[in-house]
Scaffold this motif. Structure first.
Motif: not given
Length: 533
Positions: A333, A337, A480, A483
């Motif tokens: 990530q 993100t 992701a 998010y």
């Protein structure tokens, strides 16, 4: 031998990998920012990122197979390095031709502006980077282990030192490529200078390797490593040692043609199942990676020429690889993100200076460089005292630390409203904890594969190990998309994800559960390793 007891060849591979990882992480620091600025929405850019990094870790299967059967490690590394350099230069050209993207109503990006030559050049660059990495990555990792005797207990420490090389490059890359590449789009494309710098680093990596490999890349007995199979004295020695104990008791076995037919049919069926709901190219790429991640290990383990001991040891690699998927899907990530979080909801001001977003990606490698020698010394010290944990235990610790890192930032973002920024402390803390976890898992995994893999499958099984990273990166891209965007709730396994702390708790649960299960399996895995530690 070097003064500290490690072969000098280790440091040649250290420098070679350092330059290559500078190239990779320099491009990675800019990749999602570049795509969002020029081509795609955040959600699609995240899926593209996941597909790219997934394929980067899938092609080592091909590179490992060709090295084991035909080219050897040396030639594969050179071909891979040059191919990646071409890819970086194509990314540079793509950035040279892009125009400022147009944002339409609702915040969507009008992709028609750059849908011609710039997009074509970017895709071409990604293809070259994916293929080149497939030849480079598994083979240089295999060569680290080949510098040592098969049962040398220094291997965990050696791979931890080698891992420092990866992270020296990863530390410098965002600072240089990121600083060059981040900038105002009033200048059209500052990204190009970051990509150009990454391409130059890749060329330097190949030059260093070619210039010094004959002098330093040798076994303790003086045999050259990395040669094609027909010329490799090291490989012949390893195969003789591994099969000597069973040669007198097991008759020669041959594989049935039905094995290949069965695995090919399995590939087709699984691809059809995984792609049933595919909506775009990234979904088909995901289906292919999940498909190969299942059937390639099946194809290897059903080889009837393998001994029972070899099958047991390969089984350990497979089981650990499954847990590694959970680690890297959360860890990666950082390129998606966590980059968005740094850009949008992190207070990056130090006095009058605003810390560039890409600089946060240097926290991980600088902690690795600082703490890798400590970890290497710790494993060596515990090994001498016969207290060193087994490789699966170290990796379970790594997963636990990953969960703790996300728990910390979840606490720091509790009830955080969109647009409100928090202290850099929370993101820095997460990266620090994750990095200590990474040092407990990643270099130890490389060492474990090298120790457990049969000689004739050394690079291929290193490719299988990296294939778990491929599946993890695809999963990372999917995760992701959870998010929070501040407008609509996202759904995960029946739970609603609306706030940042809820998003981060997803990774706490995934990594925490995986850690507990791996701890429970450690006694069984240690038995399956058949004395190799």
């Amino acid at each position: 031998m070097a003064n500290n007891g490690h072969p000098k060849g280790l440091y040649l591979l250290f420098v070679t990998e350092m330059a290559e990882r500078f190239s990779y992480y320099g491009m990675r620091a800019l990749f999602t920012l570049f795509m969002v600025a020029a081509f795609f929405s955040k959600d699609f850019a995240s899926q593209m990122y996941g597909s790219y990094t997934g394929l980067v870790y899938l092609t080592p299967l091909l590179g490992g197979y060709i090295a084991d059967r035909y080219w050897g490690n040396n030639r594969s590394i050179i071909v891979g390095g040059l191919t990646m350099a071409v890819g970086q230069f194509l990314m540079f050209l793509s950035a040279c031709f892009v125009q400022p993207a147009i944002t339409v109503e609702g915040g969507a990006i009008d992709t028609s502006v750059n849908s011609g030559l710039p997009l074509f050049l970017m895709i071409g660059g990604l293809v070259c980077l994916i293929m080149g990495n497939g030849f480079f990555k598994p083979n240089i990792s295999t060569m680290v282990g080949d510098l040592y005797e098969q049962t040398d207990r220094r291997k965990d420490a050696a791979f931890t030192i080698f891992y420092m090389g990866i992270n020296v490059g990863a530390f410098i890359a965002p600072l240089i490529c990121g600083t060059l590449g981040e900038g105002s789009w009033s200048n059209l494309s500052p990204f190009k200078w970051g990509f150009l710098c990454a391409g130059i680093a890749m060329i330097l990596s190949v030059v260093v390797f070619v210039s010094l490999k004959k002098k330093y890349l040798v076994t303790p007995e003086g045999d050259y490593i990395g040669l094609p199979p027909a010329k490799s004295a090291l490989r012949a020695k390893k195969e003789h040692e591994q099969h000597a104990e069973v040669a007198s008791t097991e008759s020669a076995k041959k594989n049935s043609p039905l094995r290949l037919v069965f695995c090919a049919l399995g590939l087709v069926v699984l691809f059809w199942l995984f792609s049933a709901d595919a909506e775009n190219m990234t979904d088909y790429i995901s289906a292919a990676i999940y498909d190969l991640s299942i059937m390639m290990p099946v194809f290897i383990i059903t080889d009837r020429t393998l001994t029972k001991t070899e099958i047991s040891r390969i089984g350990v690699i497979y089981i650990i690889a499954v847990f590694v998927i959970f680690f890297w899907s959360a860890f990666e990530q950082a390129g998606m993100t966590l980059t968005y979080f740094a850009q949008e909801q992190t207070n990056r001001m130090i006095g009058e200076f605003e810390v560039p977003v890409t600089w946060f990606q240097s926290i991980n490698p600088i902690v690795v460089v600082s703490f890798a020698p400590i970890m290497a010394a710790l494993w060596s010290f515990l090994g001498k005292k016969k207290l060193e944990p087994a490789s699966p235990v170290k990796q379970a610790i790594g997963l636990a630390l990953l969960a703790i890192g996300y728990l910390v930032i979840s606490i720091g973002t509790k009830n955080l409203e969109p647009g409100i920024k928090v202290s850099m402390f929370w993101l820095i803390s997460l990266y620090f904890i994750h990095t200590i976890g990474e040092l407990s898992l990643s270099p130890i995994g490389l060492s474990m594969v090298n120790k457990l893999a049969p000689a004739q499958l050394a690079s291929l099984l290193m490719g299988v190990w990296f294939m778990s990273n491929a599946a993890a990166n695809i999963l990372a891209g999917k995760l992701a998309t959870l998010y929070p965007d501040g407008t609509t709730a996202k759904s995960f396994c029946g739970f609603s994800i609306e706030t940042m702390d809820e998003f981060f708790m997803v990774f706490v649960v995934l990594a925490g559960a995986a850690s507990l299960l791996l701890f429970a399996l450690c006694p069984l895995l240690k038995k399956m390793m058949k004395g190799v530690e």
